[in-house]
Design a protein around this motif. Structure first.
Motif, PDB file in Angstrom:
ATOM      1  N   CYS A  78       0.844  -1.200   0.000  1.00  0.00           N
ATOM      2  CA  CYS A  78       0.000   0.000   0.000  1.00  0.00           C
ATOM      3  C   CYS A  78       0.883   1.256   0.000  1.00  0.00           C
ATOM      4  CB  CYS A  78      -0.892  -0.024   1.241  1.00  0.00           C
ATOM      5  SG  CYS A  78      -1.842   1.484   1.504  1.00  0.00           S
ATOM      6  N   CYS A 108       0.464   2.717   3.906  1.00  0.00           N
ATOM      7  CA  CYS A 108       0.779   1.953   5.123  1.00  0.00           C
ATOM      8  C   CYS A 108       1.720   0.803   4.790  1.00  0.00           C
ATOM      9  CB  CYS A 108      -0.510   1.468   5.786  1.00  0.00           C
ATOM     10  SG  CYS A 108      -1.297   0.086   4.942  1.00  0.00           S
ATOM     11  N   CYS A 114      -4.723   0.669   0.117  1.00  0.00           N
ATOM     12  CA  CYS A 114      -5.313  -0.625   0.467  1.00  0.00           C
ATOM     13  C   CYS A 114      -6.699  -0.469   1.101  1.00  0.00           C
ATOM     14  CB  CYS A 114      -4.393  -1.403   1.399  1.00  0.00           C
ATOM     15  SG  CYS A 114      -4.410  -0.821   3.100  1.00  0.00           S
ATOM     16  N   CYS A 139      -6.737   0.957   4.744  1.00  0.00           N
ATOM     17  CA  CYS A 139      -6.617   2.421   4.843  1.00  0.00           C
ATOM     18  C   CYS A 139      -7.936   3.090   4.460  1.00  0.00           C
ATOM     19  CB  CYS A 139      -5.509   2.932   3.919  1.00  0.00           C
ATOM     20  SG  CYS A 139      -3.855   2.666   4.569  1.00  0.00           S
ATOM     21  N   ARG A 183      -2.281   5.257  10.644  1.00  0.00           N
ATOM     22  CA  ARG A 183      -3.627   5.808  10.367  1.00  0.00           C
ATOM     23  C   ARG A 183      -4.165   6.576  11.557  1.00  0.00           C
ATOM     24  NH1 ARG A 183      -4.726   0.178   9.248  1.00  0.00           N
ATOM     25  NH2 ARG A 183      -3.693  -0.330   7.262  1.00  0.00           N
TER      26      ARG A 183
HETATM   27 ZN   LIG Z   1      -2.907   0.882   3.478  1.00  0.00          ZN
END
Ligand SMILES: [Zn+2]
Length: 368
Positions: A8, A11, A28, A31, A294
């Motif tokens: 991703c 992340c 992704c 996320c 996140r």
């Molecule tokens: Zn992600």
């Protein structure tokens, strides 16, 4: 041909997770889902005050006996912080610690530090080691991914029982969306799937289970409905940040960090840092660190640096592996053979997961 691993752009999650998917921008599904859901767990100071007020009112209104709630404590960040909140909020909890034979000295010392200051009553549930060893051996031999569900299952079962025995209606749990979201479903299994545990143990175990605390799906529903047991998640109402929580615990209790997530147990460390990556190609740090990105606690760069660190030093691995295999009564050859065997899905064994899904949808439909 080896398939290329896709990661991703925001992340650390990558295509070693079989269920991951990416949008056209390379972001992704974890996320994207968090982008939608995390704002629901972010509050203004005023809202936090109101959330806490409602929670405390609920806990106090449901107090029947000596204690107003039950808190399970492992010595890790989340559960220690829940105990800290209970102290700050002047609650009278019964604190329960579950000893499955693998506690690190640091976990025990962290718990003691918190209890010394808060003065909370502690009840330690010590599991029958011979039985638990037999279960862990069975799960390892069965080549299923979620060996830790045994501990989680027993914790939940003993918490239910203790709550009932002490006439406690509220359990304060350390579960939280902010730092725990985005765990791939292929990496874990349902904790209350007693049928799965029993079948795997029947196939691979050596001795009968007499005292292992269990809770089937029906029983867990009955507890919730008849005993009116509530699982409350205080970390979900306060803009929880893990790194800040650690600072508070260190400053106010002399609590100490123990390395990776859930490394408060020797087995958990070995499981997450050796069994999972070596046998299942799973590095749980990817999910844990991604959740912290996140939750705006660390940057992608910091997370990458952390992930680049080795899971074990060669010396630690040699020592700890020897200790763990000895304790579980595996010879190195026997264990190596298991590590080489192909992973199996939990539902290749008997499972009650379908029943759980059915009951959950009924619960939703009739709102009980
Ligand atoms: Zn992600």
């Amino acid at each position: 041909m080896k398939r290329e691993v896709v990661t991703c752009v925001k992340c650390l999650m990558d295509s070693t997770d079989p269920d991951i998917h990416f949008n056209s921008g390379g972001i992704c599904n974890y996320c994207l889902e968090a982008e939608e859901t995390l704002p629901k767990y972010r509050y203004t100071d005023e809202q936090i005050g109101a959330n806490i007020g409602r929670l405390l009112q609920h806990i106090k209104a449901n107090r029947k006996g000596k204690y107003d709630c039950l808190i399970g404590i492992s010595g890790g960040v989340d559960s220690s912080y829940v105990a800290h909140l209970a102290y700050k909020w002047k609650l009278t909890p019964l604190v329960v610690h579950f000893d499955n034979g693998w506690n690190s000295e640091l976990a025990v010392s962290n718990i003691n530090k918190i209890l010394d200051k808060t003065g909370f009553d502690l009840q330690t549930y010590v599991i029958d080691w011979e039985e638990f060893k037999d279960l862990q051996r069975s799960f390892i031999k069965a080549s299923v991914v979620d060996i830790e569900m045994l501990t989680d299952h027993a914790i939940v079962a003993s918490m239910y029982r203790l709550a009932k025995e002490n006439n406690i209606k509220c359990i304060l749990s350390g579960t939280n969306y902010a730092t725990e979201h985005g765990l791939p479903s292929a990496w874990v299994w349902q904790k209350v799937d007693l049928k799965n545990i029993q079948h795997i143990h029947k196939l691979f175990g050596r001795q009968p289970l007499k005292t292992f605390p269990t809770i089937g799906i029906y029983k867990s529903f009955l507890y919730k409905i008849l005993h009116k047991l509530d699982f409350l998640e205080p970390l979900n109402i306060i803009n929880y940040k893990k790194l800040e929580a650690m600072e508070v615990l260190e400053k106010e209790y002399g609590w100490r960090y123990y390395g990776g997530k859930h490394y408060e147990s020797w087995f958990t460390k070995f499981y997450q840092a050796y069994i999972l990556p070596q046998k299942f190609n799973i590095d749980k740090r990817k999910s844990h660190l991604s959740a912290l990105i996140r939750n705006e606690e660390i940057t992608l760069e910091q997370a990458r640096e952390e992930l680049a660190k080795p899971l074990y030093t060669v010396e630690d691995l040699t020592q700890e592996k020897e200790f763990i295999l000895k304790k579980l009564e595996f010879t190195p050859e026997e264990f190596e053979e298991i590590m080489q065997a192909a992973p199996k899905r939990h539902d290749e064994y008997e499972t009650s997961i379908h029943l759980r899904k059915k009951l959950s949808s009924l619960k939703e439909k009739f709102n009980f």
